[in-house]
Design a protein around this motif. Sequence first.
Motif, PDB file in Angstrom:
ATOM      1  N   GLY A 268     -42.989 -16.843   9.166  1.00  0.00           N
ATOM      2  CA  GLY A 268     -41.606 -17.051   9.561  1.00  0.00           C
ATOM      3  C   GLY A 268     -40.938 -18.222   8.864  1.00  0.00           C
ATOM      4  O   GLY A 268     -39.714 -18.348   8.912  1.00  0.00           O
ATOM      5  N   TYR A 269     -41.717 -19.081   8.228  1.00  0.00           N
ATOM      6  CA  TYR A 269     -41.136 -20.153   7.424  1.00  0.00           C
ATOM      7  C   TYR A 269     -40.544 -19.588   6.131  1.00  0.00           C
ATOM      8  O   TYR A 269     -39.512 -20.062   5.646  1.00  0.00           O
ATOM      9  CB  TYR A 269     -42.208 -21.188   7.091  1.00  0.00           C
ATOM     10  N   LEU A 271     -39.938 -16.087   5.440  1.00  0.00           N
ATOM     11  CA  LEU A 271     -39.103 -14.899   5.614  1.00  0.00           C
ATOM     12  C   LEU A 271     -38.314 -15.045   6.905  1.00  0.00           C
ATOM     13  O   LEU A 271     -38.874 -15.415   7.938  1.00  0.00           O
ATOM     14  CB  LEU A 271     -39.971 -13.637   5.685  1.00  0.00           C
ATOM     15  N   LYS A 272     -37.021 -14.757   6.873  1.00  0.00           N
ATOM     16  CA  LYS A 272     -36.200 -14.902   8.067  1.00  0.00           C
ATOM     17  C   LYS A 272     -36.715 -13.971   9.152  1.00  0.00           C
ATOM     18  O   LYS A 272     -36.761 -12.758   8.982  1.00  0.00           O
ATOM     19  CB  LYS A 272     -34.736 -14.596   7.754  1.00  0.00           C
ATOM     20  N   TRP A 273     -37.073 -14.562  10.268  1.00  0.00           N
ATOM     21  CA  TRP A 273     -37.800 -13.852  11.316  1.00  0.00           C
ATOM     22  C   TRP A 273     -36.855 -13.551  12.479  1.00  0.00           C
ATOM     23  O   TRP A 273     -36.427 -14.438  13.199  1.00  0.00           O
ATOM     24  CB  TRP A 273     -38.960 -14.708  11.798  1.00  0.00           C
ATOM     25  N   THR A 274     -36.561 -12.265  12.656  1.00  0.00           N
ATOM     26  CA  THR A 274     -35.747 -11.818  13.784  1.00  0.00           C
ATOM     27  C   THR A 274     -36.586 -10.835  14.586  1.00  0.00           C
ATOM     28  O   THR A 274     -36.918  -9.754  14.077  1.00  0.00           O
ATOM     29  CB  THR A 274     -34.454 -11.141  13.309  1.00  0.00           C
ATOM     30  N   PRO A 275     -36.971 -11.174  15.804  1.00  0.00           N
ATOM     31  CA  PRO A 275     -37.908 -10.336  16.565  1.00  0.00           C
ATOM     32  C   PRO A 275     -37.502  -8.876  16.674  1.00  0.00           C
ATOM     33  O   PRO A 275     -38.361  -7.977  16.565  1.00  0.00           O
ATOM     34  CB  PRO A 275     -37.927 -11.011  17.942  1.00  0.00           C
ATOM     35  N   GLN A 276     -36.219  -8.597  16.875  1.00  0.00           N
ATOM     36  CA  GLN A 276     -35.796  -7.205  16.996  1.00  0.00           C
ATOM     37  C   GLN A 276     -36.003  -6.444  15.687  1.00  0.00           C
ATOM     38  O   GLN A 276     -36.435  -5.284  15.695  1.00  0.00           O
ATOM     39  CB  GLN A 276     -34.313  -7.145  17.428  1.00  0.00           C
ATOM     40  N   GLU A 277     -35.729  -7.093  14.561  1.00  0.00           N
ATOM     41  CA  GLU A 277     -35.935  -6.439  13.270  1.00  0.00           C
ATOM     42  C   GLU A 277     -37.422  -6.268  12.962  1.00  0.00           C
ATOM     43  O   GLU A 277     -37.832  -5.275  12.346  1.00  0.00           O
ATOM     44  CB  GLU A 277     -35.227  -7.236  12.178  1.00  0.00           C
ATOM     45  N   VAL A 278     -38.225  -7.242  13.388  1.00  0.00           N
ATOM     46  CA  VAL A 278     -39.678  -7.121  13.255  1.00  0.00           C
ATOM     47  C   VAL A 278     -40.177  -5.913  14.052  1.00  0.00           C
ATOM     48  O   VAL A 278     -41.032  -5.144  13.590  1.00  0.00           O
ATOM     49  CB  VAL A 278     -40.368  -8.412  13.727  1.00  0.00           C
ATOM     50  N   TYR A 279     -39.632  -5.729  15.228  1.00  0.00           N
ATOM     51  CA  TYR A 279     -39.984  -4.572  16.070  1.00  0.00           C
ATOM     52  C   TYR A 279     -39.667  -3.262  15.353  1.00  0.00           C
ATOM     53  O   TYR A 279     -40.510  -2.362  15.264  1.00  0.00           O
ATOM     54  CB  TYR A 279     -39.233  -4.662  17.394  1.00  0.00           C
ATOM     55  N   TYR A 280     -38.459  -3.134  14.801  1.00  0.00           N
ATOM     56  CA  TYR A 280     -38.080  -1.901  14.109  1.00  0.00           C
ATOM     57  C   TYR A 280     -38.974  -1.655  12.897  1.00  0.00           C
ATOM     58  O   TYR A 280     -39.347  -0.509  12.604  1.00  0.00           O
ATOM     59  CB  TYR A 280     -36.610  -1.963  13.681  1.00  0.00           C
ATOM     60  N   TYR A 281     -39.324  -2.729  12.193  1.00  0.00           N
ATOM     61  CA  TYR A 281     -40.210  -2.604  11.031  1.00  0.00           C
ATOM     62  C   TYR A 281     -41.577  -2.078  11.458  1.00  0.00           C
ATOM     63  O   TYR A 281     -42.149  -1.180  10.815  1.00  0.00           O
ATOM     64  CB  TYR A 281     -40.353  -3.964  10.345  1.00  0.00           C
TER      65      TYR A 281
END
Length: 404
Positions: A268-269, A271-281
């Motif tokens: 997360g340092y 790559l911009k870490w957005t939990p919702q986008e991580v979920y979709y990925y």
Amino acid sequence: MSELEVKYGLPREVHYCKKCVMSNQRPASTQEFRHTIESKKVTLNIDENGVCDACRTAEMKNNIDWKKREDELMALLDKYRRNDGHYDCIVPGSGGKDSAYQAHILKYKYGMNPLTITWPPILYTDYGYKNWKNWLDVGGFDNLTFTRNGRVMKTLTRLSIENLLHPFQTFILGQKNLAPKIAAKYDIPLIFYGENEAEYGNPIADNTTSLRDKSYFSFSNIDDIYLGGVSVKELEEKHNIKKRDLMSFLPIESSELANKKIEVHYLGYYLKWTPQEVYYYAVENTGFKARPFRTQGTYSKYNSIDDKIDDLHYYTTYIKFGLGRATYDASQEIRNKHLTRDEGVALVKKFDGEFPDKYFNEVMEYIEMKPERFHELCDQFRSPHLWTKESGDWKLRYPIWEQG
């Protein structure tokens, strides 16, 4: 009138962040090996403008040159990437969205060869286990799963609840300590976690960490360590647990790191870490599926869903700190601009503190504790400065919906 007792080293006055719904009662740094939760803790800082450190960190992310950060990541990976078939990094996880994202993007976008490792949940949920299987089978990863001593895990979990009201204390220790041991054993130079702890206001902002630089990754004196609020010596003498049966829960010994060069990094340092986008990925690339029902204590379905004890853990944070699972979820989504603060307050009012009865009896049976004993412990662990009893019911003294 005497002042109300304040437990756990929490601030006496309750203040809420003006941007999210988190309060200054949230412990920002805990020493999991301490024998008592009465010892002083560092709590979430809220500045003179009423904004917490986690929200300030979220603001800073908008000004980061993410292309430059990705270039830094690629330089790091180029340094350690191997083309001989050997593993070049470790990704710990049990099949949740975060570890699924980490392993997949490192392997398929950046050409690394990660070894995924798993310290299994205490009590897998059916859908959590399926997500773990999909992580490996759909995502396509090698995995090393460490199955610890079940009798010891059960005993330590019960002691963690009895002494700390912390169902996950020893699980977290084992989970945290597995990666350094595997890295040292197989000479794998990189360990990747997901989000930096600074995302949540914790004072651990450095991305690069050498294992030898952090005491929580190694130890030199076993007599200083407590598990479930009990010293190793007492576990041997009173609970008939031999030292050899505790080693999997403990950090790697300092001597084992003497000639090792192992680094810990937070993806997360870079790559911009957005939990919702991580979920979709994770859904798209590893077959991850959300819970088939709303998680008790909150409004979401996909955060921390692989262990049946997860829900009970967040209930205990509500008891000790007045902060339940909805507070954590809403604060994160407010920072990512997926909720307004008013919406977050409404969700906290509706869901925080909801008792997680779906798996409760199963958990009590597992740890061999009577349900009424657990409820007694909850009453004992409430801090008087946060709670009051009205007409036989416990009420928060300063709920966010009354504070503004």
